[in-house]
Design a protein around this motif. Structure first.
Motif, PDB file in Angstrom:
ATOM      1  N   VAL A  32       0.872  -1.177   0.000  1.00 30.38           N
ATOM      2  CA  VAL A  32       0.000   0.000   0.000  1.00 30.38           C
ATOM      3  C   VAL A  32       0.906   1.223   0.000  1.00 30.38           C
ATOM      4  O   VAL A  32       1.808   1.331   0.845  1.00 30.38           O
ATOM      5  N   TYR A  33       0.676   2.108  -0.936  1.00 30.16           N
ATOM      6  CA  TYR A  33       1.499   3.301  -1.084  1.00 30.16           C
ATOM      7  C   TYR A  33       0.747   4.505  -0.508  1.00 30.16           C
ATOM      8  O   TYR A  33      -0.422   4.734  -0.845  1.00 30.16           O
ATOM      9  N   TYR A  34       1.446   5.266   0.329  1.00 33.31           N
ATOM     10  CA  TYR A  34       0.862   6.415   1.000  1.00 33.31           C
ATOM     11  C   TYR A  34       1.590   7.694   0.606  1.00 33.31           C
ATOM     12  O   TYR A  34       2.814   7.740   0.577  1.00 33.31           O
ATOM     13  N   CYS A  35       0.807   8.721   0.344  1.00 32.24           N
ATOM     14  CA  CYS A  35       1.355  10.042   0.095  1.00 32.24           C
ATOM     15  C   CYS A  35       1.509  10.767   1.426  1.00 32.24           C
ATOM     16  O   CYS A  35       0.673  10.622   2.327  1.00 32.24           O
ATOM     17  N   ASN A  36       2.554  11.558   1.525  1.00 28.59           N
ATOM     18  CA  ASN A  36       2.859  12.299   2.756  1.00 28.59           C
ATOM     19  C   ASN A  36       3.230  13.721   2.396  1.00 28.59           C
ATOM     20  O   ASN A  36       3.905  13.948   1.393  1.00 28.59           O
ATOM     21  N   ALA A  37       2.783  14.681   3.205  1.00 32.09           N
ATOM     22  CA  ALA A  37       3.126  16.074   2.950  1.00 32.09           C
ATOM     23  C   ALA A  37       3.484  16.785   4.248  1.00 32.09           C
ATOM     24  O   ALA A  37       2.767  16.652   5.253  1.00 32.09           O
ATOM     25  N   ASP A  38       4.563  17.524   4.204  1.00 33.99           N
ATOM     26  CA  ASP A  38       5.013  18.392   5.312  1.00 33.99           C
ATOM     27  C   ASP A  38       4.587  19.802   4.916  1.00 33.99           C
ATOM     28  O   ASP A  38       5.145  20.369   3.983  1.00 33.99           O
ATOM     29  N   VAL A  39       3.625  20.343   5.653  1.00 32.23           N
ATOM     30  CA  VAL A  39       2.900  21.530   5.191  1.00 32.23           C
ATOM     31  C   VAL A  39       2.917  22.639   6.225  1.00 32.23           C
ATOM     32  O   VAL A  39       2.849  22.381   7.435  1.00 32.23           O
ATOM     33  N   GLU A  74       0.986  27.099  11.051  1.00 30.68           N
ATOM     34  CA  GLU A  74       1.216  25.866  11.788  1.00 30.68           C
ATOM     35  C   GLU A  74       1.797  24.818  10.833  1.00 30.68           C
ATOM     36  O   GLU A  74       1.321  24.661   9.712  1.00 30.68           O
ATOM     37  N   ARG A  75       2.798  24.134  11.320  1.00 28.40           N
ATOM     38  CA  ARG A  75       3.441  23.105  10.499  1.00 28.40           C
ATOM     39  C   ARG A  75       2.915  21.738  10.909  1.00 28.40           C
ATOM     40  O   ARG A  75       2.831  21.435  12.108  1.00 28.40           O
ATOM     41  N   GLY A  76       2.600  20.936   9.941  1.00 34.67           N
ATOM     42  CA  GLY A  76       2.087  19.609  10.247  1.00 34.67           C
ATOM     43  C   GLY A  76       2.395  18.610   9.150  1.00 34.67           C
ATOM     44  O   GLY A  76       2.754  18.993   8.035  1.00 34.67           O
ATOM     45  N   THR A  77       2.286  17.357   9.490  1.00 32.85           N
ATOM     46  CA  THR A  77       2.502  16.269   8.542  1.00 32.85           C
ATOM     47  C   THR A  77       1.177  15.560   8.298  1.00 32.85           C
ATOM     48  O   THR A  77       0.468  15.222   9.249  1.00 32.85           O
ATOM     49  N   TYR A  78       0.873  15.340   7.043  1.00 31.38           N
ATOM     50  CA  TYR A  78      -0.407  14.763   6.669  1.00 31.38           C
ATOM     51  C   TYR A  78      -0.194  13.550   5.768  1.00 31.38           C
ATOM     52  O   TYR A  78       0.804  13.451   5.048  1.00 31.38           O
ATOM     53  N   TRP A  79      -1.163  12.649   5.831  1.00 33.67           N
ATOM     54  CA  TRP A  79      -1.093  11.401   5.072  1.00 33.67           C
ATOM     55  C   TRP A  79      -2.348  11.228   4.227  1.00 33.67           C
ATOM     56  O   TRP A  79      -3.448  11.639   4.627  1.00 33.67           O
ATOM     57  N   GLY A  80      -2.153  10.593   3.091  1.00 32.12           N
ATOM     58  CA  GLY A  80      -3.288  10.168   2.297  1.00 32.12           C
ATOM     59  C   GLY A  80      -3.835   8.852   2.799  1.00 32.12           C
ATOM     60  O   GLY A  80      -3.315   8.260   3.757  1.00 32.12           O
ATOM     61  N   GLN A  81      -4.870   8.377   2.136  1.00 32.85           N
ATOM     62  CA  GLN A  81      -5.557   7.172   2.596  1.00 32.85           C
ATOM     63  C   GLN A  81      -4.872   5.894   2.132  1.00 32.85           C
ATOM     64  O   GLN A  81      -5.171   4.817   2.650  1.00 32.85           O
ATOM     65  N   GLY A  82      -3.968   6.012   1.192  1.00 33.45           N
ATOM     66  CA  GLY A  82      -3.250   4.848   0.690  1.00 33.45           C
ATOM     67  C   GLY A  82      -3.883   4.293  -0.574  1.00 33.45           C
ATOM     68  O   GLY A  82      -5.101   4.355  -0.756  1.00 33.45           O
ATOM     69  N   THR A  83      -3.038   3.749  -1.422  1.00 27.73           N
ATOM     70  CA  THR A  83      -3.509   3.099  -2.641  1.00 27.73           C
ATOM     71  C   THR A  83      -2.713   1.816  -2.854  1.00 27.73           C
ATOM     72  O   THR A  83      -1.502   1.795  -2.690  1.00 27.73           O
ATOM     73  N   GLN A  84      -3.412   0.748  -3.184  1.00 31.18           N
ATOM     74  CA  GLN A  84      -2.779  -0.570  -3.301  1.00 31.18           C
ATOM     75  C   GLN A  84      -2.094  -0.729  -4.652  1.00 31.18           C
ATOM     76  O   GLN A  84      -2.677  -0.429  -5.698  1.00 31.18           O
ATOM     77  N   VAL A  85      -0.865  -1.186  -4.599  1.00 30.00           N
ATOM     78  CA  VAL A  85      -0.125  -1.557  -5.800  1.00 30.00           C
ATOM     79  C   VAL A  85       0.230  -3.029  -5.673  1.00 30.00           C
ATOM     80  O   VAL A  85       0.853  -3.443  -4.686  1.00 30.00           O
TER      81      VAL A  85
END
Length: 120
Positions: free
Chosen positions: A92-99, A105-116
Motif C-alpha cells: 500500500v502506497y501512502y502520500c505524505n506532505a510536510d505543510v 502551523e506546520r504539520g505532517t499529513y497522510w493520504g488514505q493509501g492506494t494498493q499496488v
C-alpha cells in the motif's frame, strides 16, 4: 485542514509501469516536502521517494533508477512514476506532505493509501 488524495494504484505484471498521483488541498500556505511511503504486509512503513520545495529528491535504494517523483508546477500534486516494477514492490502506497498552514502551523499529513500489486 489539509487533505491528500491518492490515485493510480492497481494490478500490474512484473516489468510494467504505474503512475501514482497525490493531490493536496485545504488550508495550505506552503509545502515543505512531499513524499511517498509504502507498507507491505507484515512490514514497517518505509520511505520510497521524497521531494522538497526546492526540488531535491531522495529515493530508497531499492527503487533508485526505477522510480521518479515528479510534481506539477503549482507544487500541489506529486506523482510517483514506477517503472520496471517487481513483485517486491507490492504494497500500500501512502502520500505524505510536510505543510505550513495558513495559520502558520506546520504539520505532517497522510493520504488514505492506494494498493499496488505486482504479479510475476
Amino acid at each position: 485542514q489539509v487533505q491528500l488524495v491518492e490515485s493510480g494504484g492497481g494490478l500490474v505484471q512484473a516489468g510494467g509501469s504505474l503512475r501514482l498521483s497525490c493531490v493536496t488541498s485545504g488550508s495550505i500556505f506552503s509545502i515543505n516536502a512531499m513524499g511517498w511511503y509504502r507498507q507491505a504486509p507484515g512490514k514497517q512503513r518505509e520511505l520510497v521517494a521524497a521531494i522538497t520545495s526546492g526540488g531535491s529528491t531522495n529515493y530508497a535504494d531499492s527503487v533508485k533508477g526505477r522510480f521518479t517523483i515528479p510534481r506539477d508546477n503549482a507544487k500541489i500534486t506529486v506523482y510517483l512514476q514506477m517503472n520496471s516494477l517487481k513483485p517486491e514492490d507490492t504494497a500500500v502506497y501512502y502520500c505524505n506532505a510536510d505543510v505550513n498552514s495558513r495559520w502558520n502551523e506546520r504539520g505532517t499529513y497522510w493520504g488514505q493509501g492506494t494498493q499496488v500489486t505486482v504479479c510475476s
